[in-house]
Write a protein that holds these residues in place. Sequence first.
Motif, PDB file in Angstrom:
ATOM      1  N   LYS A  49       0.811  -1.220   0.000  1.00 23.74           N
ATOM      2  CA  LYS A  49       0.000   0.000   0.000  1.00 23.74           C
ATOM      3  C   LYS A  49       0.847   1.273   0.000  1.00 23.74           C
ATOM      4  N   GLY A  50       2.134   1.135  -0.271  1.00 22.61           N
ATOM      5  CA  GLY A  50       3.014   2.301  -0.308  1.00 22.61           C
ATOM      6  C   GLY A  50       4.004   2.308   0.844  1.00 22.61           C
ATOM      7  N   LEU A  51       4.575   3.484   1.109  1.00 20.82           N
ATOM      8  CA  LEU A  51       5.591   3.623   2.149  1.00 20.82           C
ATOM      9  C   LEU A  51       4.971   3.555   3.538  1.00 20.82           C
ATOM     10  N   PHE A  52       5.718   2.963   4.469  1.00 20.99           N
ATOM     11  CA  PHE A  52       5.324   3.006   5.874  1.00 20.99           C
ATOM     12  C   PHE A  52       6.579   3.016   6.733  1.00 20.99           C
ATOM     13  N   VAL A  53       6.421   3.421   7.992  1.00 20.43           N
ATOM     14  CA  VAL A  53       7.530   3.527   8.928  1.00 20.43           C
ATOM     15  C   VAL A  53       7.540   2.289   9.820  1.00 20.43           C
ATOM     16  N   SER A  54       8.695   1.676   9.933  1.00 17.80           N
ATOM     17  CA  SER A  54       8.882   0.508  10.794  1.00 17.80           C
ATOM     18  C   SER A  54       9.769   0.920  11.965  1.00 17.80           C
ATOM     19  N   MET A  55       9.255   0.705  13.163  1.00 18.60           N
ATOM     20  CA  MET A  55       9.995   1.049  14.373  1.00 18.60           C
ATOM     21  C   MET A  55      11.008  -0.056  14.689  1.00 18.60           C
ATOM     22  N   PRO A  56      12.029   0.269  15.496  1.00 20.30           N
ATOM     23  CA  PRO A  56      12.978  -0.772  15.914  1.00 20.30           C
ATOM     24  C   PRO A  56      12.218  -1.893  16.625  1.00 20.30           C
ATOM     25  N   SER A  57      12.582  -3.134  16.332  1.00 18.43           N
ATOM     26  CA  SER A  57      11.839  -4.259  16.895  1.00 18.43           C
ATOM     27  C   SER A  57      12.767  -5.444  17.158  1.00 18.43           C
ATOM     28  N   TYR A  58      12.211  -6.432  17.843  1.00 16.51           N
ATOM     29  CA  TYR A  58      12.919  -7.682  18.076  1.00 16.51           C
ATOM     30  C   TYR A  58      11.972  -8.833  17.755  1.00 16.51           C
ATOM     31  N   ASP A  66       7.664  -4.242  18.531  1.00 14.40           N
ATOM     32  CA  ASP A  66       8.348  -2.951  18.550  1.00 14.40           C
ATOM     33  C   ASP A  66       8.992  -2.704  19.907  1.00 14.40           C
ATOM     34  N   ILE A  67      10.191  -2.133  19.883  1.00 16.25           N
ATOM     35  CA  ILE A  67      10.899  -1.790  21.110  1.00 16.25           C
ATOM     36  C   ILE A  67      10.349  -0.486  21.671  1.00 16.25           C
ATOM     37  N   CYS A  68      10.073   0.462  20.809  1.00 20.39           N
ATOM     38  CA  CYS A  68       9.474   1.734  21.212  1.00 20.39           C
ATOM     39  C   CYS A  68       8.470   2.126  20.143  1.00 20.39           C
ATOM     40  N   PHE A  69       7.493   2.934  20.529  1.00 20.02           N
ATOM     41  CA  PHE A  69       6.434   3.271  19.583  1.00 20.02           C
ATOM     42  C   PHE A  69       5.603   4.430  20.114  1.00 20.02           C
ATOM     43  N   PRO A  70       4.981   5.203  19.213  1.00 24.85           N
ATOM     44  CA  PRO A  70       4.038   6.239  19.648  1.00 24.85           C
ATOM     45  C   PRO A  70       2.831   5.575  20.308  1.00 24.85           C
ATOM     46  N   CYS A  71       2.293   6.205  21.345  1.00 25.08           N
ATOM     47  CA  CYS A  71       1.213   5.580  22.137  1.00 25.08           C
ATOM     48  C   CYS A  71      -0.183   5.846  21.599  1.00 25.08           C
ATOM     49  N   THR A  72      -0.346   6.867  20.768  1.00 26.07           N
ATOM     50  CA  THR A  72      -1.677   7.153  20.242  1.00 26.07           C
ATOM     51  C   THR A  72      -1.658   7.136  18.718  1.00 26.07           C
TER      52      THR A  72
END
Length: 118
Positions: A49-58, A66-72
């Motif tokens: 569906k196009g570009l998206f942002v991937s957060m650091p994960s394990y 995700d290791i960290c992420f926006p809460c809302t």
Amino acid sequence: MTKTMKETTPKYDVKIHSIHPEGTVRANASVNIHGDFAVRGVKIMEGTKGLFVSMPSYKSGNEYKDICFPCTKEAKAEFDKAVIGAYQQTLEQGQKTAYLQEASSPQQEQGQPVMGGM
């Protein structure tokens, strides 16, 4: 308690570290939030569906967490907009640089000096 400007308007300083023209990972980035919190290992990905942002994960079992992420939802949208905007701006700057280099090539081939922009 009233919110300060810093609390109501997140300020993202996004640095694009590398761009990959092929594959699903399009770029690697880091994001500094308010000058107070840094997120390294952010990836700009190309999905169906196009570009998206991937957060650091394990990886945990068969899934990634995700290791960290926006809460809302709103914070996620704002974060993603800042990261993808920085990526697109970096691409545009690269295209302008390539165009200027290409435009100056005939002058170099003819032995004419090319004026630098430093």
